[in-house]
Design a protein around this motif. Structure first.
Motif, PDB file in Angstrom:
ATOM      1  N   LEU A  59      28.746  59.439  27.734  1.00  0.00           N
ATOM      2  CA  LEU A  59      29.247  58.385  28.845  1.00  0.00           C
ATOM      3  C   LEU A  59      28.883  56.952  28.365  1.00  0.00           C
ATOM      4  CD1 LEU A  59      28.431  59.907  32.061  1.00  0.00           C
ATOM      5  CD2 LEU A  59      30.637  59.684  31.149  1.00  0.00           C
ATOM      6  N   TYR A  60      27.742  56.790  27.489  1.00  0.00           N
ATOM      7  CA  TYR A  60      27.207  55.473  26.747  1.00  0.00           C
ATOM      8  C   TYR A  60      28.126  54.942  25.807  1.00  0.00           C
ATOM      9  CZ  TYR A  60      24.834  52.149  24.229  1.00  0.00           C
ATOM     10  OH  TYR A  60      24.360  51.181  23.277  1.00  0.00           O
ATOM     11  N   ILE A  61      28.762  56.051  25.079  1.00  0.00           N
ATOM     12  CA  ILE A  61      29.529  55.770  23.807  1.00  0.00           C
ATOM     13  C   ILE A  61      30.840  55.237  24.374  1.00  0.00           C
ATOM     14  CG2 ILE A  61      30.664  56.546  21.516  1.00  0.00           C
ATOM     15  CD1 ILE A  61      27.564  55.825  21.304  1.00  0.00           C
ATOM     16  N   VAL A  62      31.422  56.084  25.229  1.00  0.00           N
ATOM     17  CA  VAL A  62      32.930  55.806  25.440  1.00  0.00           C
ATOM     18  C   VAL A  62      33.183  55.077  26.911  1.00  0.00           C
ATOM     19  CG1 VAL A  62      33.776  57.832  24.282  1.00  0.00           C
ATOM     20  CG2 VAL A  62      33.041  58.126  27.006  1.00  0.00           C
ATOM     21  N   ALA A  63      32.168  54.958  27.662  1.00  0.00           N
ATOM     22  CA  ALA A  63      32.192  54.179  28.947  1.00  0.00           C
ATOM     23  C   ALA A  63      32.490  52.694  28.747  1.00  0.00           C
ATOM     24  CB  ALA A  63      31.005  54.465  29.835  1.00  0.00           C
ATOM     25  N   PRO A  64      33.309  52.079  29.678  1.00  0.00           N
ATOM     26  CA  PRO A  64      33.414  50.502  29.443  1.00  0.00           C
ATOM     27  C   PRO A  64      32.065  49.909  29.862  1.00  0.00           C
ATOM     28  CG  PRO A  64      34.508  51.393  31.399  1.00  0.00           C
ATOM     29  CD  PRO A  64      33.999  52.703  30.635  1.00  0.00           C
ATOM     30  N   SER A  65      32.118  48.714  29.439  1.00  0.00           N
ATOM     31  CA  SER A  65      30.954  47.670  30.007  1.00  0.00           C
ATOM     32  C   SER A  65      30.888  47.518  31.311  1.00  0.00           C
ATOM     33  CB  SER A  65      30.949  46.602  29.110  1.00  0.00           C
ATOM     34  OG  SER A  65      31.974  45.589  29.336  1.00  0.00           O
ATOM     35  N   ALA A  66      29.820  47.136  31.738  1.00  0.00           N
ATOM     36  CA  ALA A  66      29.789  46.514  33.245  1.00  0.00           C
ATOM     37  C   ALA A  66      30.878  45.442  33.518  1.00  0.00           C
ATOM     38  CB  ALA A  66      28.305  46.300  33.673  1.00  0.00           C
ATOM     39  N   ILE A  69      34.029  46.870  33.974  1.00  0.00           N
ATOM     40  CA  ILE A  69      34.185  47.577  35.382  1.00  0.00           C
ATOM     41  C   ILE A  69      34.311  46.582  36.502  1.00  0.00           C
ATOM     42  CG2 ILE A  69      32.696  49.172  36.778  1.00  0.00           C
ATOM     43  CD1 ILE A  69      31.506  50.246  34.492  1.00  0.00           C
ATOM     44  N   VAL A  70      33.664  45.640  36.175  1.00  0.00           N
ATOM     45  CA  VAL A  70      33.531  44.539  37.423  1.00  0.00           C
ATOM     46  C   VAL A  70      34.896  43.949  37.361  1.00  0.00           C
ATOM     47  CG1 VAL A  70      32.643  42.175  38.290  1.00  0.00           C
ATOM     48  CG2 VAL A  70      31.076  44.133  37.592  1.00  0.00           C
ATOM     49  N   SER A  71      35.468  43.378  36.235  1.00  0.00           N
ATOM     50  CA  SER A  71      36.895  43.025  36.227  1.00  0.00           C
ATOM     51  C   SER A  71      37.740  43.854  36.487  1.00  0.00           C
ATOM     52  CB  SER A  71      37.011  42.323  34.951  1.00  0.00           C
ATOM     53  OG  SER A  71      37.208  43.003  33.943  1.00  0.00           O
ATOM     54  N   GLY A  72      37.782  44.912  36.511  1.00  0.00           N
ATOM     55  CA  GLY A  72      38.717  46.062  36.816  1.00  0.00           C
ATOM     56  C   GLY A  72      38.783  46.196  38.300  1.00  0.00           C
ATOM     57  N   LEU A  73      37.495  46.334  38.751  1.00  0.00           N
ATOM     58  CA  LEU A  73      37.457  46.420  40.392  1.00  0.00           C
ATOM     59  C   LEU A  73      37.883  45.406  41.074  1.00  0.00           C
ATOM     60  CD1 LEU A  73      34.120  48.377  40.636  1.00  0.00           C
ATOM     61  CD2 LEU A  73      36.318  49.215  41.277  1.00  0.00           C
ATOM     62  N   ALA A  74      37.712  44.194  40.583  1.00  0.00           N
ATOM     63  CA  ALA A  74      38.254  42.857  41.056  1.00  0.00           C
ATOM     64  C   ALA A  74      39.682  42.796  41.097  1.00  0.00           C
ATOM     65  CB  ALA A  74      37.598  41.497  40.360  1.00  0.00           C
ATOM     66  N   ALA A  75      40.183  43.375  39.835  1.00  0.00           N
ATOM     67  CA  ALA A  75      41.920  43.031  39.664  1.00  0.00           C
ATOM     68  C   ALA A  75      42.303  44.200  40.722  1.00  0.00           C
ATOM     69  CB  ALA A  75      42.182  43.530  38.261  1.00  0.00           C
ATOM     70  N   TRP A  76      41.828  45.436  40.815  1.00  0.00           N
ATOM     71  CA  TRP A  76      42.318  46.549  41.710  1.00  0.00           C
ATOM     72  C   TRP A  76      42.198  45.878  43.139  1.00  0.00           C
ATOM     73  CZ3 TRP A  76      39.271  49.799  45.135  1.00  0.00           C
ATOM     74  CH2 TRP A  76      40.048  50.954  45.676  1.00  0.00           C
ATOM     75  N   ARG A  77      41.070  45.225  43.491  1.00  0.00           N
ATOM     76  CA  ARG A  77      41.103  44.741  44.940  1.00  0.00           C
ATOM     77  C   ARG A  77      42.124  43.478  45.186  1.00  0.00           C
ATOM     78  NH1 ARG A  77      35.189  44.669  46.956  1.00  0.00           N
ATOM     79  NH2 ARG A  77      36.234  45.095  48.912  1.00  0.00           N
ATOM     80  N   GLY A  78      42.347  42.982  44.022  1.00  0.00           N
ATOM     81  CA  GLY A  78      43.220  41.645  44.019  1.00  0.00           C
ATOM     82  C   GLY A  78      42.552  40.457  43.934  1.00  0.00           C
TER      83      GLY A  78
END
Length: 80
Positions: A59-66, A69-78
C-alpha cells in the motif's frame, strides 16, 4: 538543465528497490520462521505478521500521496 544519469535520482527506482528489498527480506524471514522448531501456533502468528507487513508495504508503494487523495476527494465533491 541536464538530467542526472544515475538511477538513484528517479523516485521509481527508489520505490522498486525498496519494494524488492522488502519482499526479499520478508520472504527470507518467512522461510526462517517456517523452519523453526517452535509450536505451529507461534509460527502462524509470525507468518500473519509478515503478511501484514507485506500488505502495508504494498500500500505504501502503490498508494497515492495524501495530497492526491485530498485533491481527488475535493474534485469528487465538486470543491476544486
Amino acid at each position: 538543465m541536464e538530467r542526472d544519469p544515475r538511477p538513484e535520482g528517479d523516485w521509481r527506482f527508489r520505490r522498486v528497490y525498496t519494494y524488492a528489498a522488502t519482499v526479499a527480506g520478508l520472504a527470507l524471514l518467512g522461510v526462517l520462521v517456517w523452519r523453526l522448531e517452535a509450536p505451529r501456533e507461534i509460527m502462524w502468528v509470525a507468518v500473519a505478521l509478515i503478511v501484514r507487513d507485506a500488505w502495508r508495504e504494498t500500500l505504501y508503494i502503490v498508494a497515492p500521496s495524501a495530497q492526491a487523495i485530498v485533491s481527488g476527494l475535493a474534485a469528487w465533491r465538486g470543491r476544486t
